[in-house]
Design a protein around this motif. Structure first.
Motif, PDB file in Angstrom:
ATOM      1  N   GLU A   1       0.883  -1.159   0.000  1.00  0.00           N
ATOM      2  CA  GLU A   1       0.000   0.000   0.000  1.00  0.00           C
ATOM      3  C   GLU A   1       0.926   1.216   0.000  1.00  0.00           C
ATOM      4  OE1 GLU A   1      -3.940   1.214  -0.189  1.00  0.00           O
ATOM      5  OE2 GLU A   1      -3.228  -0.826  -0.079  1.00  0.00           O
ATOM      6  N   ALA A   2       0.912   1.971  -1.089  1.00  0.00           N
ATOM      7  CA  ALA A   2       1.805   3.116  -1.244  1.00  0.00           C
ATOM      8  C   ALA A   2       1.035   4.410  -1.018  1.00  0.00           C
ATOM      9  CB  ALA A   2       2.416   3.116  -2.641  1.00  0.00           C
ATOM     10  N   THR A   3       1.521   5.227  -0.103  1.00  0.00           N
ATOM     11  CA  THR A   3       0.973   6.559   0.135  1.00  0.00           C
ATOM     12  C   THR A   3       1.984   7.555  -0.418  1.00  0.00           C
ATOM     13  OG1 THR A   3      -0.073   5.759   2.146  1.00  0.00           O
ATOM     14  CG2 THR A   3       0.088   8.141   1.888  1.00  0.00           C
ATOM     15  N   TYR A   4       1.504   8.491  -1.222  1.00  0.00           N
ATOM     16  CA  TYR A   4       2.421   9.368  -1.948  1.00  0.00           C
ATOM     17  C   TYR A   4       1.758  10.694  -2.275  1.00  0.00           C
ATOM     18  CZ  TYR A   4      -0.457   7.872  -5.830  1.00  0.00           C
ATOM     19  OH  TYR A   4      -1.532   7.624  -6.635  1.00  0.00           O
ATOM     20  N   ASP A   5       2.600  11.672  -2.585  1.00  0.00           N
ATOM     21  CA  ASP A   5       2.149  12.966  -3.075  1.00  0.00           C
ATOM     22  C   ASP A   5       2.400  12.974  -4.580  1.00  0.00           C
ATOM     23  OD1 ASP A   5       1.260  15.657  -3.069  1.00  0.00           O
ATOM     24  OD2 ASP A   5       3.332  16.344  -3.015  1.00  0.00           O
ATOM     25  N   TYR A   6       1.385  13.268  -5.348  1.00  0.00           N
ATOM     26  CA  TYR A   6       1.497  13.266  -6.804  1.00  0.00           C
ATOM     27  C   TYR A   6       1.791  14.665  -7.310  1.00  0.00           C
ATOM     28  CZ  TYR A   6       0.140  13.021 -11.703  1.00  0.00           C
ATOM     29  OH  TYR A   6       0.121  13.108 -13.069  1.00  0.00           O
ATOM     30  N   GLU A   7       2.842  14.781  -8.117  1.00  0.00           N
ATOM     31  CA  GLU A   7       3.157  16.044  -8.797  1.00  0.00           C
ATOM     32  C   GLU A   7       2.940  15.816 -10.282  1.00  0.00           C
ATOM     33  OE1 GLU A   7       7.096  17.414  -7.930  1.00  0.00           O
ATOM     34  OE2 GLU A   7       6.648  17.740  -5.831  1.00  0.00           O
ATOM     35  N   PRO A   8       1.982  16.499 -10.889  1.00  0.00           N
ATOM     36  CA  PRO A   8       1.689  16.272 -12.311  1.00  0.00           C
ATOM     37  C   PRO A   8       2.789  16.812 -13.225  1.00  0.00           C
ATOM     38  CG  PRO A   8       0.346  18.060 -11.467  1.00  0.00           C
ATOM     39  CD  PRO A   8       1.107  17.500 -10.298  1.00  0.00           C
ATOM     40  N   TYR A   9       2.787  16.324 -14.437  1.00  0.00           N
ATOM     41  CA  TYR A   9       3.687  16.802 -15.482  1.00  0.00           C
ATOM     42  C   TYR A   9       3.459  18.294 -15.696  1.00  0.00           C
ATOM     43  CZ  TYR A   9       4.952  17.907 -20.316  1.00  0.00           C
ATOM     44  OH  TYR A   9       5.449  18.502 -21.441  1.00  0.00           O
ATOM     45  N   GLU A  10       4.549  19.030 -15.877  1.00  0.00           N
ATOM     46  CA  GLU A  10       4.462  20.452 -16.202  1.00  0.00           C
ATOM     47  C   GLU A  10       5.305  20.704 -17.450  1.00  0.00           C
ATOM     48  OE1 GLU A  10       5.452  22.973 -12.912  1.00  0.00           O
ATOM     49  OE2 GLU A  10       4.111  21.911 -11.557  1.00  0.00           O
ATOM     50  N   PRO A  11       4.703  21.262 -18.494  1.00  0.00           N
ATOM     51  CA  PRO A  11       5.464  21.517 -19.728  1.00  0.00           C
ATOM     52  C   PRO A  11       6.423  22.692 -19.549  1.00  0.00           C
ATOM     53  CG  PRO A  11       3.231  22.369 -19.932  1.00  0.00           C
ATOM     54  CD  PRO A  11       3.298  21.645 -18.614  1.00  0.00           C
ATOM     55  N   ASP A  12       7.422  22.752 -20.434  1.00  0.00           N
ATOM     56  CA  ASP A  12       8.335  23.897 -20.457  1.00  0.00           C
ATOM     57  C   ASP A  12       7.557  25.166 -20.789  1.00  0.00           C
ATOM     58  OD1 ASP A  12      10.552  22.300 -20.037  1.00  0.00           O
ATOM     59  OD2 ASP A  12      11.035  22.134 -22.160  1.00  0.00           O
ATOM     60  N   THR A  13       7.989  26.273 -20.200  1.00  0.00           N
ATOM     61  CA  THR A  13       7.457  27.584 -20.577  1.00  0.00           C
ATOM     62  C   THR A  13       8.653  28.477 -20.916  1.00  0.00           C
ATOM     63  OG1 THR A  13       7.531  28.530 -18.356  1.00  0.00           O
ATOM     64  CG2 THR A  13       5.521  27.329 -18.963  1.00  0.00           C
ATOM     65  N   ARG A  14       8.382  29.659 -21.305  1.00  0.00           N
ATOM     66  CA  ARG A  14       9.480  30.583 -21.609  1.00  0.00           C
ATOM     67  C   ARG A  14      10.321  30.898 -20.384  1.00  0.00           C
ATOM     68  NH1 ARG A  14       6.676  34.982 -25.636  1.00  0.00           N
ATOM     69  NH2 ARG A  14       6.274  33.484 -27.312  1.00  0.00           N
ATOM     70  N   SER A  15       9.687  30.906 -19.221  1.00  0.00           N
ATOM     71  CA  SER A  15      10.410  31.322 -18.019  1.00  0.00           C
ATOM     72  C   SER A  15      10.838  30.160 -17.110  1.00  0.00           C
ATOM     73  CB  SER A  15       9.549  32.294 -17.220  1.00  0.00           C
ATOM     74  OG  SER A  15       8.340  31.678 -16.835  1.00  0.00           O
ATOM     75  N   THR A  16      10.290  28.974 -17.291  1.00  0.00           N
ATOM     76  CA  THR A  16      10.648  27.855 -16.411  1.00  0.00           C
ATOM     77  C   THR A  16      10.769  26.556 -17.193  1.00  0.00           C
ATOM     78  OG1 THR A  16       8.337  27.343 -15.913  1.00  0.00           O
ATOM     79  CG2 THR A  16       9.452  28.838 -14.404  1.00  0.00           C
ATOM     80  N   PRO A  17      11.691  25.708 -16.757  1.00  0.00           N
ATOM     81  CA  PRO A  17      11.772  24.391 -17.383  1.00  0.00           C
ATOM     82  C   PRO A  17      10.615  23.524 -16.876  1.00  0.00           C
ATOM     83  CG  PRO A  17      13.363  24.547 -15.616  1.00  0.00           C
ATOM     84  CD  PRO A  17      12.714  25.906 -15.747  1.00  0.00           C
ATOM     85  N   GLY A  18      10.171  22.599 -17.678  1.00  0.00           N
ATOM     86  CA  GLY A  18       9.106  21.693 -17.265  1.00  0.00           C
ATOM     87  C   GLY A  18       9.647  20.626 -16.329  1.00  0.00           C
TER      88      GLY A  18
END
Length: 77
Positions: free
Chosen positions: A19-36
């Motif tokens: 039984e795994a308990t975890y925090d999910y961080e979704p995919y984030e695409p690259d933007t002009r100001s931040t890397p994905g």
């Protein structure tokens, strides 16, 4: 980044159900100001039959493999 609500899934790691308990961080695409960033499952706890195996698995297991199992299970929903 704010933490999301913890999620729980049952995963099979090398023939043993955890039984795994975890925090999910979704995919984030690259933007002009931040890397994905790729989707991630930040593991909080791993239990088998009510026993916490988190520290043991962190020492001896491939945590990237376990994270991938969690993400695969999450995408199956």
């Amino acid at each position: 980044m704010a933490l999301n609500k913890l999620s729980t899934n049952t995963i099979d790691y090398r023939g043993i159900e955890f039984e795994a308990t975890y925090d999910y961080e979704p995919y984030e695409p690259d933007t002009r100001s931040t890397p994905g960033c790729p989707a991630r499952a930040i593991i909080d706890k791993l239990h088998h039959k009510g026993v916490d195996f988190t520290e043991f698995l962190e020492s001896f297991a491939d945590m990237d493999e376990i994270e991938n199992l969690i993400l695969e299970k999450r995408w199956e929903r």
